[in-house]
Design an enzyme around this catalytic site. Structure first.
Site, PDB file in Angstrom:
ATOM      1  N   HIS A 139       0.767  -1.301   0.092  1.00 27.46           N
ATOM      2  CA  HIS A 139       0.074  -0.204   0.141  1.00 27.46           C
ATOM      3  C   HIS A 139       0.619   1.249   0.143  1.00 27.46           C
ATOM      4  O   HIS A 139       0.334   2.385  -0.220  1.00 27.46           O
ATOM      5  CB  HIS A 139      -0.876   0.184   1.258  1.00 27.46           C
ATOM      6  N   ASP A 169       0.063  -7.572   1.352  1.00 27.98           N
ATOM      7  CA  ASP A 169       0.374  -6.260   1.399  1.00 27.98           C
ATOM      8  C   ASP A 169       2.047  -6.056   1.470  1.00 27.98           C
ATOM      9  O   ASP A 169       2.770  -5.347   2.343  1.00 27.98           O
ATOM     10  CB  ASP A 169      -0.098  -5.669   2.930  1.00 27.98           C
ATOM     11  N   GLY A 240       3.660   6.614   7.967  1.00 28.99           N
ATOM     12  CA  GLY A 240       5.206   6.598   7.659  1.00 28.99           C
ATOM     13  C   GLY A 240       5.953   5.611   8.268  1.00 28.99           C
ATOM     14  O   GLY A 240       7.058   5.178   7.473  1.00 28.99           O
ATOM     15  N   ASN A 241       5.264   4.860   9.351  1.00 28.60           N
ATOM     16  CA  ASN A 241       6.179   3.666   9.705  1.00 28.60           C
ATOM     17  C   ASN A 241       5.770   2.520   8.717  1.00 28.60           C
ATOM     18  O   ASN A 241       6.524   1.275   8.796  1.00 28.60           O
ATOM     19  CB  ASN A 241       5.596   3.348  11.132  1.00 28.60           C
ATOM     20  N   SER A 242       4.684   2.577   8.020  1.00 36.96           N
ATOM     21  CA  SER A 242       4.379   1.403   7.162  1.00 36.96           C
ATOM     22  C   SER A 242       5.680   0.842   6.193  1.00 36.96           C
ATOM     23  O   SER A 242       6.219   1.672   5.481  1.00 36.96           O
ATOM     24  CB  SER A 242       3.140   1.769   6.185  1.00 36.96           C
ATOM     25  N   LEU A 297      -9.830 -23.145  -1.780  1.00 32.68           N
ATOM     26  CA  LEU A 297     -10.475 -24.389  -1.326  1.00 32.68           C
ATOM     27  C   LEU A 297     -12.108 -24.422  -1.573  1.00 32.68           C
ATOM     28  O   LEU A 297     -12.584 -25.409  -2.106  1.00 32.68           O
ATOM     29  CB  LEU A 297     -10.219 -24.592   0.186  1.00 32.68           C
ATOM     30  N   GLY A 298     -12.458 -23.248  -1.500  1.00 34.55           N
ATOM     31  CA  GLY A 298     -13.817 -22.912  -1.949  1.00 34.55           C
ATOM     32  C   GLY A 298     -14.985 -23.103  -0.775  1.00 34.55           C
ATOM     33  O   GLY A 298     -15.735 -23.911  -0.836  1.00 34.55           O
ATOM     34  N   VAL A 299     -14.496 -22.722   0.561  1.00 31.58           N
ATOM     35  CA  VAL A 299     -15.331 -22.981   1.524  1.00 31.58           C
ATOM     36  C   VAL A 299     -15.353 -21.614   2.511  1.00 31.58           C
ATOM     37  O   VAL A 299     -14.288 -21.001   2.483  1.00 31.58           O
ATOM     38  CB  VAL A 299     -14.776 -24.269   2.666  1.00 31.58           C
TER      39      VAL A 299
END
Length: 491
Positions: A139, A169, A240-242, A297-299
């Site tokens: 981001h 991310d 700013g820490n990201s 997986l689809g659950v």
């Protein structure tokens, strides 16, 4: 009303592009960076000698590998993500802070209204190889066309974005340099709740700011962040820490600071870091192929408490309870059913519902997974050929239901037990609500039965119905054993 939110931009502040250099007034006396002394003690060693952790050796040794990142992009009117939210109310104390340092509030025109303008997102990162590979948050550089990396010795480089993965991310940058200082990568699995940790980053643009705290929790699942078992800390991190590193007392990076939980947009004691082992897996795929492949997986699953576990005949509330199965997904083809409890994946225990999504996502599409499940009060083994995750969830946790953005609700299908208790054959239970749905009076706990008279039995069906609607629609809902139509204005 105060609103709690998980804020990614809390660690990536947006400022006008013209101000991307020299964001703190005053003259700086620059001292050249010299190689750290080999005798510098890591905090753990200092604590062993004095009983008190001393972070100066860590900062001296690895601080030069932490960088400041400026990512220029165009801010669209309200397009900034949660962690990039800025106060626009002049009565907000953060407004005065930003105005003091940056002048006109970013993203705001002279009339106080949002506008489109060049701006820069400030974040942090850290060098992982001497030839210039850098890890940061996706981001931080999202939508950027020019990314600038500044080292602690004031050298600046234009960086190439090798790849960015929004799901985790994590982003990888590359600068053309050699002989660079690097961090040491650690093992998050060896860290313990209660241990000291240290963050280095650029909150509000103040380069190489050092803060410390303890690990508050591990393997923390967050809403809409199904694939990352976050490290929760009380280390102060701010805009700013990201993208900056989280160190243990041995001077090893165990995480990437990514977001905070806040009611104000500022730090309130809850910060979250991406485990570095998860980030390195993503980095390796981005460097190799430019994208990340994840299994599906689809659950949809939910957590178990002792009461639920007992009702299924389970001795302990371990595993992930399957609440619904995508009829066209891999799980359905393998025979999984609502009411099954997934106990392990390829022999690795599923501790709870929050751990399953990352376990499945970590497997390759097309690979076979052996699931141990609990069904009819006994263990069974089911082999599943995993699909490929696109925008769908691999195994959405009950606490992170499928979002329907335009309508403003997050829903999941009713479990068999809920259908029985409510005498309903179908329906979608509302778990979160905002936007048009909230304005219309829809509440968490309502069961959506139909859209414009047509029954809906799955989140995908609801999404399709909302997409096909005009500026308004009618929802048939059940609330307190009564069914009512609710008109919703989507415009």
């Amino acid at each position: 009303m105060n609103t709690r939110f998980l804020s990614r931009g809390v660690v990536a502040v947006a400022v006008a592009a013209a101000l991307s250099a020299g964001y703190v007034a005053g003259t700086r006396h620059v001292q050249p960076i010299t190689p750290a002394a080999a005798a510098a003690l890591m905090p753990a060693e200092a604590a062993a000698k004095t009983g008190i952790p001393d972070f100066s050796g860590l900062v001296e040794t690895y601080g030069p590998a932490v960088v400041n990142i400026s990512a220029k992009h165009v801010v669209k009117q309200a397009a900034q993500r949660g962690m990039q939210q800025l106060p626009v109310d002049p009565s907000d104390p953060f407004y005065q802070f930003f105005k003091h340092f940056y002048g006109q509030m970013p993203g705001m025109g002279g009339d106080g209204q949002p506008d489109d303008q060049p701006s820069a997102s400030l974040g942090s990162g850290f060098i992982i190889s001497t030839d210039g590979y850098i890890l940061t948050n996706a981001h931080v550089i999202d939508g950027a066309n020019v990314v600038t990396v500044k080292l602690t010795d004031k050298r600046e480089y234009k960086a190439k974005v090798v790849g960015a993965d929004k799901q985790s991310d994590v982003a990888v940058l590359k600068i053309s340099a050699s002989g660079l200082p690097t961090v040491k990568i650690g093992d998050p699995s060896q860290s313990k709740v209660g241990q000291w940790v240290v963050a280095i980053g650029s909150p509000y643009g103040f380069d190489n700011t050092v803060t410390s705290g303890i690990i508050s929790a591990k393997s923390r699942s967050l809403p809409d962040e199904n694939y990352t078992p976050f490290i929760q800390t009380d280390v102060p991190v701010n805009p700013g820490n990201s993208g900056g590193p989280l160190f243990n007392l041995n001077g090893e990076v165990i995480g990437i600071n990514s977001m905070i939980y806040s009611q104000t947009g500022g730090f309130q004691g809850l910060s979250f870091a991406i485990p570095i082992n998860e980030a390195i897996k993503v980095k390796d795929e981005l460097v190799k192929t430019g994208h990340v492949s994840r299994g599906r997986l689809g659950v949809a699953v939910q957590g178990l408490n002792q009461t639920l576990a007992s009702s299924f005949g389970l001795p302990k509330p371990d595993g992930a309870l399957v609440s619904s199965v995508d009829p066209s997904g891999p799980a359905a083809k393998a025979g999984l059913q609502p009411g099954d409890v997934i106990l392990s994946v390829n022999g690795t225990p599923v501790v709870d519902s929050t751990s399953l999504p990352s376990q499945i996502a970590g497997l390759k599409p097309g690979s076979k997974a052996e699931l141990q499940i609990w069904r009819d009060k006994s263990k069974k083994t089911v082999a599943v050929t995993l699909g490929a995750l696109s925008d769908a969830k691999v195994a959405s946790n009950d606490g992170s239901p499928v979002e329907q953005g335009r309508l403003g609700v997050a829903v999941r299908a009713l479990t068999p037990q809920e259908r029985s208790a409510t005498s309903l054959s179908h329906g979608l239970i509302v778990q979160q609500v905002s936007g048009p749905a909230a304005n219309a009076g829809i509440q968490p706990g309502d069961v959506i039965l139909a859209v414009n008279g047509r029954p809906v039995t799955s989140p995908d069906q609801l999404l399709s119905a909302v997409k096909g609607a005009g500026n308004s629609l009618a929802l048939l809902i059940q609330r307190d054993n009564a069914q009512i139509f609710v008109p919703v204005d989507l415009s």
